[in-house]
Write a protein that holds these residues in place. Structure first.
Motif, PDB file in Angstrom:
ATOM      1  N   VAL A  17      12.140   3.410  -2.463  1.00 39.77           N
ATOM      2  CA  VAL A  17      11.723   2.687  -3.558  1.00 39.77           C
ATOM      3  C   VAL A  17      10.262   1.778  -2.363  1.00 39.77           C
ATOM      4  O   VAL A  17      10.673   1.537  -1.452  1.00 39.77           O
ATOM      5  CB  VAL A  17      12.199   1.301  -3.816  1.00 39.77           C
ATOM      6  CG1 VAL A  17      11.495  -0.307  -4.458  1.00 39.77           C
ATOM      7  CG2 VAL A  17      13.036   1.603  -4.106  1.00 39.77           C
ATOM      8  N   LYS A  18       9.032   1.755  -2.738  1.00 40.58           N
ATOM      9  CA  LYS A  18       7.826   2.339  -2.236  1.00 40.58           C
ATOM     10  C   LYS A  18       7.571   0.776  -1.920  1.00 40.58           C
ATOM     11  O   LYS A  18       8.272  -0.226  -2.658  1.00 40.58           O
ATOM     12  CB  LYS A  18       6.989   2.717  -2.702  1.00 40.58           C
ATOM     13  CG  LYS A  18       6.958   4.617  -2.973  1.00 40.58           C
ATOM     14  CD  LYS A  18       6.132   4.843  -3.750  1.00 40.58           C
ATOM     15  CE  LYS A  18       6.299   6.562  -3.301  1.00 40.58           C
ATOM     16  NZ  LYS A  18       5.030   7.137  -4.195  1.00 40.58           N
ATOM     17  N   PRO A  19       6.809   0.386  -1.122  1.00 43.41           N
ATOM     18  CA  PRO A  19       6.271  -1.596  -0.923  1.00 43.41           C
ATOM     19  C   PRO A  19       6.173  -2.417  -2.376  1.00 43.41           C
ATOM     20  O   PRO A  19       6.023  -3.159  -2.565  1.00 43.41           O
ATOM     21  CB  PRO A  19       5.083  -1.286  -0.586  1.00 43.41           C
ATOM     22  CG  PRO A  19       5.349   0.409   1.009  1.00 43.41           C
ATOM     23  CD  PRO A  19       5.923   1.083  -0.269  1.00 43.41           C
ATOM     24  N   ASP A  20       5.701  -1.585  -3.360  1.00 40.73           N
ATOM     25  CA  ASP A  20       5.320  -2.546  -4.367  1.00 40.73           C
ATOM     26  C   ASP A  20       6.574  -2.839  -4.901  1.00 40.73           C
ATOM     27  O   ASP A  20       6.754  -3.664  -5.553  1.00 40.73           O
ATOM     28  CB  ASP A  20       3.929  -1.738  -5.457  1.00 40.73           C
ATOM     29  CG  ASP A  20       4.723  -0.384  -5.827  1.00 40.73           C
ATOM     30  OD1 ASP A  20       4.813   0.348  -4.993  1.00 40.73           O
ATOM     31  OD2 ASP A  20       4.141   0.069  -6.821  1.00 40.73           O
ATOM     32  N   GLY A  21       7.387  -1.750  -5.009  1.00 40.25           N
ATOM     33  CA  GLY A  21       8.608  -1.828  -5.765  1.00 40.25           C
ATOM     34  C   GLY A  21       9.926  -2.846  -5.717  1.00 40.25           C
ATOM     35  O   GLY A  21       9.838  -3.348  -5.698  1.00 40.25           O
ATOM     36  N   VAL A  22       9.526  -3.213  -3.709  1.00 39.93           N
ATOM     37  CA  VAL A  22       9.929  -3.886  -2.964  1.00 39.93           C
ATOM     38  C   VAL A  22       9.401  -5.735  -3.557  1.00 39.93           C
ATOM     39  O   VAL A  22       9.997  -6.534  -3.198  1.00 39.93           O
ATOM     40  CB  VAL A  22      10.499  -3.520  -1.720  1.00 39.93           C
ATOM     41  CG1 VAL A  22      10.910  -4.708  -0.859  1.00 39.93           C
ATOM     42  CG2 VAL A  22      10.815  -2.574  -1.311  1.00 39.93           C
ATOM     43  N   CYS A  64       5.675   0.766 -14.018  1.00 39.63           N
ATOM     44  CA  CYS A  64       3.764   0.802 -13.800  1.00 39.63           C
ATOM     45  C   CYS A  64       2.948   1.268 -14.170  1.00 39.63           C
ATOM     46  O   CYS A  64       3.827   1.943 -15.402  1.00 39.63           O
ATOM     47  CB  CYS A  64       3.973   1.695 -12.349  1.00 39.63           C
ATOM     48  SG  CYS A  64       5.032   2.856 -12.427  1.00 39.63           S
ATOM     49  N   PHE A  65       1.842   1.408 -14.143  1.00 41.98           N
ATOM     50  CA  PHE A  65       0.473   2.300 -14.464  1.00 41.98           C
ATOM     51  C   PHE A  65      -0.031   3.275 -14.182  1.00 41.98           C
ATOM     52  O   PHE A  65      -1.417   3.448 -14.421  1.00 41.98           O
ATOM     53  CB  PHE A  65       0.028   0.945 -16.312  1.00 41.98           C
ATOM     54  CG  PHE A  65       0.163   0.192 -15.401  1.00 41.98           C
ATOM     55  CD1 PHE A  65       0.292  -1.018 -15.087  1.00 41.98           C
ATOM     56  CD2 PHE A  65      -1.718  -0.460 -14.614  1.00 41.98           C
ATOM     57  CE1 PHE A  65      -0.707  -2.494 -14.925  1.00 41.98           C
ATOM     58  CE2 PHE A  65      -2.028  -1.251 -14.160  1.00 41.98           C
ATOM     59  CZ  PHE A  65      -1.656  -2.729 -14.035  1.00 41.98           C
ATOM     60  N   HIS A  66      -0.221   3.048 -12.660  1.00 39.11           N
ATOM     61  CA  HIS A  66      -1.092   3.496 -12.364  1.00 39.11           C
ATOM     62  C   HIS A  66      -0.586   3.988 -10.450  1.00 39.11           C
ATOM     63  O   HIS A  66       0.356   4.015 -10.121  1.00 39.11           O
ATOM     64  CB  HIS A  66      -2.186   2.346 -11.471  1.00 39.11           C
ATOM     65  CG  HIS A  66      -3.085   3.072 -10.974  1.00 39.11           C
ATOM     66  ND1 HIS A  66      -3.821   3.456  -9.729  1.00 39.11           N
ATOM     67  CD2 HIS A  66      -4.525   2.899 -11.627  1.00 39.11           C
ATOM     68  CE1 HIS A  66      -4.812   4.083  -9.728  1.00 39.11           C
ATOM     69  NE2 HIS A  66      -5.670   3.256 -10.681  1.00 39.11           N
ATOM     70  N   VAL A  67      -1.743   5.805 -10.660  1.00 36.96           N
ATOM     71  CA  VAL A  67      -0.689   6.743  -9.789  1.00 36.96           C
ATOM     72  C   VAL A  67      -0.595   5.275  -8.609  1.00 36.96           C
ATOM     73  O   VAL A  67       0.732   6.344  -7.128  1.00 36.96           O
ATOM     74  CB  VAL A  67      -1.261   8.100  -9.652  1.00 36.96           C
ATOM     75  CG1 VAL A  67      -2.469   7.575  -9.441  1.00 36.96           C
ATOM     76  CG2 VAL A  67      -0.747   9.092  -9.356  1.00 36.96           C
ATOM     77  N   SER A  68      -1.682   5.235  -7.865  1.00 40.23           N
ATOM     78  CA  SER A  68      -1.425   4.698  -6.715  1.00 40.23           C
ATOM     79  C   SER A  68      -0.508   3.308  -6.454  1.00 40.23           C
ATOM     80  O   SER A  68      -0.258   3.160  -4.992  1.00 40.23           O
ATOM     81  CB  SER A  68      -2.638   4.028  -6.255  1.00 40.23           C
ATOM     82  OG  SER A  68      -3.954   2.914  -6.822  1.00 40.23           O
ATOM     83  N   ARG A  69      -0.095   2.783  -7.715  1.00 39.32           N
ATOM     84  CA  ARG A  69       1.156   2.272  -7.262  1.00 39.32           C
ATOM     85  C   ARG A  69       2.733   2.358  -7.809  1.00 39.32           C
ATOM     86  O   ARG A  69       3.029   2.000  -9.200  1.00 39.32           O
ATOM     87  CB  ARG A  69       0.821   0.463  -7.818  1.00 39.32           C
ATOM     88  CG  ARG A  69      -0.557   0.148  -6.579  1.00 39.32           C
ATOM     89  CD  ARG A  69       0.204  -0.093  -5.674  1.00 39.32           C
ATOM     90  NE  ARG A  69      -0.535  -0.649  -4.850  1.00 39.32           N
ATOM     91  CZ  ARG A  69      -1.600  -0.200  -3.748  1.00 39.32           C
ATOM     92  NH1 ARG A  69      -1.255   1.111  -4.097  1.00 39.32           N
ATOM     93  NH2 ARG A  69      -2.839  -1.181  -3.037  1.00 39.32           N
ATOM     94  N   ASN A  70       3.304   3.215  -7.873  1.00 29.94           N
ATOM     95  CA  ASN A  70       4.000   4.168  -8.337  1.00 29.94           C
ATOM     96  C   ASN A  70       5.550   4.110  -8.838  1.00 29.94           C
ATOM     97  O   ASN A  70       6.473   4.151  -8.619  1.00 29.94           O
ATOM     98  CB  ASN A  70       3.875   5.344  -8.939  1.00 29.94           C
ATOM     99  CG  ASN A  70       4.112   6.643  -7.988  1.00 29.94           C
ATOM    100  OD1 ASN A  70       3.960   5.970  -6.749  1.00 29.94           O
ATOM    101  ND2 ASN A  70       3.497   7.402  -7.580  1.00 29.94           N
ATOM    102  N   VAL A  71       5.816   2.642  -7.508  1.00 26.26           N
ATOM    103  CA  VAL A  71       6.671   2.590  -8.017  1.00 26.26           C
ATOM    104  C   VAL A  71       8.310   2.840  -6.953  1.00 26.26           C
ATOM    105  O   VAL A  71       8.929   2.776  -5.402  1.00 26.26           O
ATOM    106  CB  VAL A  71       7.439   2.020  -8.797  1.00 26.26           C
ATOM    107  CG1 VAL A  71       9.211   1.530  -8.242  1.00 26.26           C
ATOM    108  CG2 VAL A  71       6.251   0.600  -9.678  1.00 26.26           C
TER     109      VAL A  71
END
Ligand code: IDP
Length: 161
Positions: free
Chosen positions: A19-24, A117-124
């Motif tokens: 789980v990437k930082p945006d997901g956390v 999510c909707f953007h490749v640079s924040r894909n969770v």
């Protein structure tokens, strides 16, 4: 190894899910873990960590020359990541289907990326994309002693037939 009802060998695989930082930050850890649990996969490793640039450059060694790589480093080091190793038959391919297309706007509805999510640079979320890649990434992110092999108490209710 494990055998299924037709007595054909059943390949037990492991894969790295993160789980990437945006997901956390967005408190999505539980919902992402839930998807792998309800599919019947087995959690064999789990940790919360601050990813280093060094780990990232090894993890994404094929991407370091891409124009988006500096932004990817900023993104992936912007906060804690939850790294997990999950186990199950054909899990590498199945988890890629569960996670969906790299670009969330092209991901199938029902996949994690399409749903969250909707953007490749924040894909969770991250999922290894091949069995060789999974083995390499698991060795990179985890000490062998931190991965547990454990037995399911009732294999008849899970997929571990
Ligand atoms: P994957 O995560 O689906 O395996 P890769 O091509 O290995 O996809 O890319 C790794 C990560 O790099 C992606 O998940 C995404 O976070 C980021 N990324 C990939 N392509 C782009 C892009 O074109 N712009 C911005 N970030 C990208």
């Amino acid at each position: 190894g494990h055998r299924n009802k037709s007595d054909a060998p059943c390949v037990k695989e492991r894969t790295l899910i993160a789980v990437k930082p945006d997901g956390v930050q967005r408190r999505l850890v539980g919902q992402i873990i839930h998807r792998f649990e309800r599919r019947g996969f087995k959690l064999v490793g789990l940790k919360l960590l601050q990813v280093s640039k060094d780990l990232l450059s090894q993890h994404y060694c094929q991407l370091t020359k891409k124009p988006f790589y500096p932004d990817l480093v900023d993104y992936m080091t912007s906060g804690p990541v939850v790294a997990m190793v999950w186990e199950g038959p054909n899990i590498v391919q199945t988890s890629r289907m569960m996670v969906g297309h790299t670009n969330p706007s092209e991901a199938q509805t029902g996949t994690i990326r399409a749903d969250f999510c909707f953007h490749v640079s924040r894909n969770v979320v991250h999922a290894s994309d091949s069995t060789e890649g999974a083995q390499r990434e698991i060795r990179l992110w985890f000490d062998g002693q931190d991965l547990l092999s454990w037995d399911c108490i009732d294999k008849s209710v899970t997929s571990e037939l």
